[in-house]
Design a protein around this motif. Structure first.
Motif, PDB file in Angstrom:
ATOM      1  N   LEU A 156       0.832  -1.203   0.000  1.00  0.00           N
ATOM      2  CA  LEU A 156       0.000   0.000   0.000  1.00  0.00           C
ATOM      3  C   LEU A 156       0.868   1.254   0.000  1.00  0.00           C
ATOM      4  N   VAL A 165       1.931  -5.854   5.852  1.00  0.00           N
ATOM      5  CA  VAL A 165       1.539  -4.808   4.909  1.00  0.00           C
ATOM      6  C   VAL A 165       2.757  -3.918   4.682  1.00  0.00           C
ATOM      7  N   PHE A 198       4.148  -0.614   3.478  1.00  0.00           N
ATOM      8  CA  PHE A 198       3.549   0.716   3.281  1.00  0.00           C
ATOM      9  C   PHE A 198       4.608   1.705   2.813  1.00  0.00           C
ATOM     10  N   ASN A 212       5.574   5.254   2.312  1.00  0.00           N
ATOM     11  CA  ASN A 212       5.187   6.576   2.797  1.00  0.00           C
ATOM     12  C   ASN A 212       5.888   7.659   1.977  1.00  0.00           C
ATOM     13  N   ILE A 237      -4.569   1.132   6.620  1.00  0.00           N
ATOM     14  CA  ILE A 237      -3.188   1.022   7.120  1.00  0.00           C
ATOM     15  C   ILE A 237      -3.196   1.101   8.651  1.00  0.00           C
ATOM     16  N   TYR A 241      -4.242  -2.241  10.196  1.00  0.00           N
ATOM     17  CA  TYR A 241      -3.157  -3.235  10.273  1.00  0.00           C
ATOM     18  C   TYR A 241      -2.044  -2.790  11.223  1.00  0.00           C
ATOM     19  N   ASP A 242      -1.868  -1.482  11.337  1.00  0.00           N
ATOM     20  CA  ASP A 242      -0.845  -0.982  12.257  1.00  0.00           C
ATOM     21  C   ASP A 242      -1.209  -1.378  13.692  1.00  0.00           C
ATOM     22  N   VAL A 279       2.204  -3.532   9.981  1.00  0.00           N
ATOM     23  CA  VAL A 279       2.667  -2.584   8.958  1.00  0.00           C
ATOM     24  C   VAL A 279       4.182  -2.442   8.983  1.00  0.00           C
ATOM     25  N   LYS A 313       6.719   0.055   7.445  1.00  0.00           N
ATOM     26  CA  LYS A 313       6.681   1.357   6.776  1.00  0.00           C
ATOM     27  C   LYS A 313       8.052   1.711   6.187  1.00  0.00           C
TER      28      LYS A 313
END
Ligand SMILES: Nc1ncnc2c1ncn2[C@@H]1O[C@H](COP(=O)(O)OP(=O)(O)O)[C@@H](O)[C@H]1O
Ligand SMILES: Nc1ccn([C@@H]2O[C@H](COP(=O)(O)OP(=O)(O)O)[C@@H](O)[C@H]2O)c(=O)n1
Ligand SMILES: [Mg+2]
Length: 209
Positions: free
Chosen positions: A32, A132, A134, A136, A176, A179-180, A185, A187
């Motif tokens: 994501l 996940v 992520f 950023n 997000i 899941y965090d 997550v 990141k």
């Protein structure tokens, strides 16, 4: 390490319920990040290094338009407006792609984009993501990348980009956060160069021992 309840790969019974017909265990990583954050670019690298199969929800939806599907016009209109296509359509495409693949490790890119996507996928397939990934990235950087992507996409224009950023903040960030809260997550600072971002990605996919 991880708790039993949160075991990443689903058991075969669940997968059979979700119509992945054979007995294989399936590992899914959701990828994501905002539009233009570099999901597709990094997924291509992960495929090469770590043997995953890359399934981009956006690519599957665009292929569905091209195939002349009865949903084609609806999907095209939603993409042009930066809206999220009903989960029923997208989950079916993802499920079919997983069934047709001989691999059991999937990067699912650009999905789930909202709570409805998330819940529908889990309900239909019984699959929970291993984690996940992520990406950023600032809107300023993402906008710059999208406007020079040059793939002829109907949604890479100023007006649709605004709408996509809004949808990302309002609908995708909550996924997000969901899941965090489960510590799932990973990141990554996606504002750096492609190589630098991949270094960070590699360290996430390389098991520490
Ligand atoms: N780290 C990066 N730095 C600069 N440009 C990038 C980077 N990652 C991707 N790009 C470029 O930005 C555009 C969007 O990347 P893409 O992987 O398609 O993002 P997403 O799938 O998240 O929308 C592409 O033209 C790609 O080549
Ligand atoms: N889960 C998804 C993924 C994409 N899409 C649609 O497809 C568009 C493009 O998605 P994409 O993942 O290819 O876009 P990028 O984030 O890669 O730029 C989105 O803006 C949505 O309109 C969707 O409806 N549902
Ligand atoms: Mg993409």
């Amino acid at each position: 390490m991880g708790s039993e309840v949160d075991a990443p790969a689903v058991d075969s019974t669940k997968v059979v319920n979700g119509c992945l017909s054979n007995d294989k265990k399936v590992t899914v990583v959701f990828v994501l990040g905002g539009p233009g954050s570099g999901k597709g670019t990094q997924c291509a690298n992960i495929v090469k290094y770590f043997g995953f199969t890359h399934l981009s929800a956006g690519d599957l939806l665009r292929a569905e338009i091209k195939s002349g599907s009865e949903n084609g016009t609806m999907i095209q209109n939603m993409i042009k407006e930066g809206k999220i296509v009903p989960s029923e359509v997208t989950v079916k495409l993802l499920q079919r792609a997983m069934q047709e693949s001989r691999n059991n490790k999937f990067l699912i890119d650009g999905f789930p984009r909202n709570e409805e996507n998330r819940a529908a996928f889990e309900k239909v397939t019984g699959i929970k993501p291993e984690f996940v990934l992520f990406f950023n990235c600032s809107e300023e950087e993402m906008e710059k990348r999208l406007l020079s992507r040059n793939e002829g996409r109907v949604d890479d224009n100023n007006e649709t980009i605004r709408k996509r950023f809004k949808v990302f903040v309002e609908s995708s960030i909550p996924v997000i956060e969901y899941y965090d809260a489960k510590s799932k997550v990973r990141k990554v600072d996606a504002g750096k160069s492609i190589d630098e971002v991949f270094e960070a990605v590699k360290s996430i996919f390389t098991p520490a021992n």
